[in-house]
Design an enzyme around this catalytic site. Sequence first.
Site, PDB file in Angstrom:
ATOM      1  N   TYR A  57       0.806  -1.217   0.000  1.00 27.93           N
ATOM      2  CA  TYR A  57       0.000   0.000   0.000  1.00 27.93           C
ATOM      3  C   TYR A  57       0.840   1.269   0.000  1.00 27.93           C
ATOM      4  CZ  TYR A  57      -3.584  -3.341   1.605  1.00 27.93           C
ATOM      5  OH  TYR A  57      -4.428  -4.425   1.758  1.00 27.93           O
ATOM      6  N   HIS A 117       0.799 -12.062   2.184  1.00 29.73           N
ATOM      7  CA  HIS A 117      -0.284 -11.351   1.500  1.00 29.73           C
ATOM      8  C   HIS A 117      -1.040 -12.218   0.484  1.00 29.73           C
ATOM      9  CE1 HIS A 117      -1.388  -6.949   0.266  1.00 29.73           C
ATOM     10  NE2 HIS A 117      -2.442  -7.733   0.203  1.00 29.73           N
ATOM     11  N   LEU A 199     -17.864  -4.422   1.487  1.00 29.92           N
ATOM     12  CA  LEU A 199     -19.000  -3.703   0.889  1.00 29.92           C
ATOM     13  C   LEU A 199     -19.176  -4.063  -0.584  1.00 29.92           C
ATOM     14  CD1 LEU A 199     -18.448  -0.197   2.521  1.00 29.92           C
ATOM     15  CD2 LEU A 199     -20.027  -1.999   3.228  1.00 29.92           C
ATOM     16  N   ILE A 237     -12.882  -4.981   7.347  1.00 26.95           N
ATOM     17  CA  ILE A 237     -11.959  -3.840   7.314  1.00 26.95           C
ATOM     18  C   ILE A 237     -12.324  -2.916   6.148  1.00 26.95           C
ATOM     19  CG2 ILE A 237     -10.001  -4.825   8.572  1.00 26.95           C
ATOM     20  CD1 ILE A 237      -8.862  -5.641   5.770  1.00 26.95           C
ATOM     21  N   LYS A 239     -12.719   0.308   3.877  1.00 23.26           N
ATOM     22  CA  LYS A 239     -11.871   1.493   3.728  1.00 23.26           C
ATOM     23  C   LYS A 239     -12.746   2.684   3.376  1.00 23.26           C
ATOM     24  CE  LYS A 239     -10.937   0.481  -1.118  1.00 23.26           C
ATOM     25  NZ  LYS A 239     -10.000  -0.012  -2.114  1.00 23.26           N
ATOM     26  N   ARG A 245     -18.627   8.403   6.807  1.00 23.61           N
ATOM     27  CA  ARG A 245     -18.640   6.949   6.625  1.00 23.61           C
ATOM     28  C   ARG A 245     -17.815   6.237   7.677  1.00 23.61           C
ATOM     29  NH1 ARG A 245     -18.045   7.262   0.062  1.00 23.61           N
ATOM     30  NH2 ARG A 245     -20.239   7.749  -0.378  1.00 23.61           N
ATOM     31  N   ASN A 249     -19.641   3.280   9.430  1.00 22.52           N
ATOM     32  CA  ASN A 249     -19.139   1.909   9.332  1.00 22.52           C
ATOM     33  C   ASN A 249     -18.916   1.282  10.691  1.00 22.52           C
ATOM     34  OD1 ASN A 249     -19.169   2.086   6.547  1.00 22.52           O
ATOM     35  ND2 ASN A 249     -16.979   2.418   6.330  1.00 22.52           N
TER      36      ASN A 249
END
Length: 282
Positions: A57, A117, A199, A237, A239, A245, A249
């Site tokens: 990231y 990962h 989501l 998790i 984002k 939000r 969330n």
Amino acid sequence: MVGTLSPRDIPHATLNDGHELPLVGLGTYKLTGPDTVNIIRRAIDCGYRHFDTASLYGNEAEVGRAVREAIAAGDVVREELFITSKLWNDDQPRATEAFHESLRRLDLDHVDLFMVHWPWPQNGTFVAAYEALLEQREAGLIRTVGVANFYEETLDELIAATGVAPAVNQVELHAGFTQPELRDYHARHNILTEAWAPLGRGEILDSSQITQVAAAYGATPAQIALAYLVSQGISVIPKTSSAQRLKGNIAAASITLDRESLDLLDTIPGERQSNDPRMFPG
């Protein structure tokens, strides 16, 4: 109606190594630059204690800075936080060195959860990488070792080689793509299921099932999509860079869906939206 929660009210899971993980966290994929620090500081104010990053990231330094600033300001103590990062595919052959690079970027004395990962089975290095992370756990630099995007055969290989089941497997999972066979495997091996893209990248939020349940609970569609997973003991998790939000969330954890609502949400059609770990990265 949806209520607000203090950090102590967020549901937690006890992992197979005895550590606890808040079931609602903040994903930081695609958060970059100074905004990352501001968003994480705001999230801590909203009650978040679980933050997910990765070497891929490019924001580990900002995540670590936000955590240190929040601690220095007295907003939170380190023991309350659960910080996750991940080992990228190209770094599997040099897992120990790459982990220490992540730790230096975060500028923390330990990471709560560190993951391989992707399995990348074509390269044949994921078992050795996992073993290297277990060594860092023994050294006290990683509290919990997990994986992301692993599937049954690769999990079998890890467990057979090391005798240690990962505590967490973070996978794509959302209404319409709930991976029931993999979740059954997790349950048999006491592995927590953690959902990325919970989501469904927004594509599921207009479904009639979600909007119907949202109306019944006085919640937003996003809150119902998250509560659907959390009600089943799945960590999420999501984002966001929106202050509104962020609050919405985390408030989803105050919603406990009844069996009828869960059954209705089970009928949402859908499919995988991203890379298949049996193929990626090839």
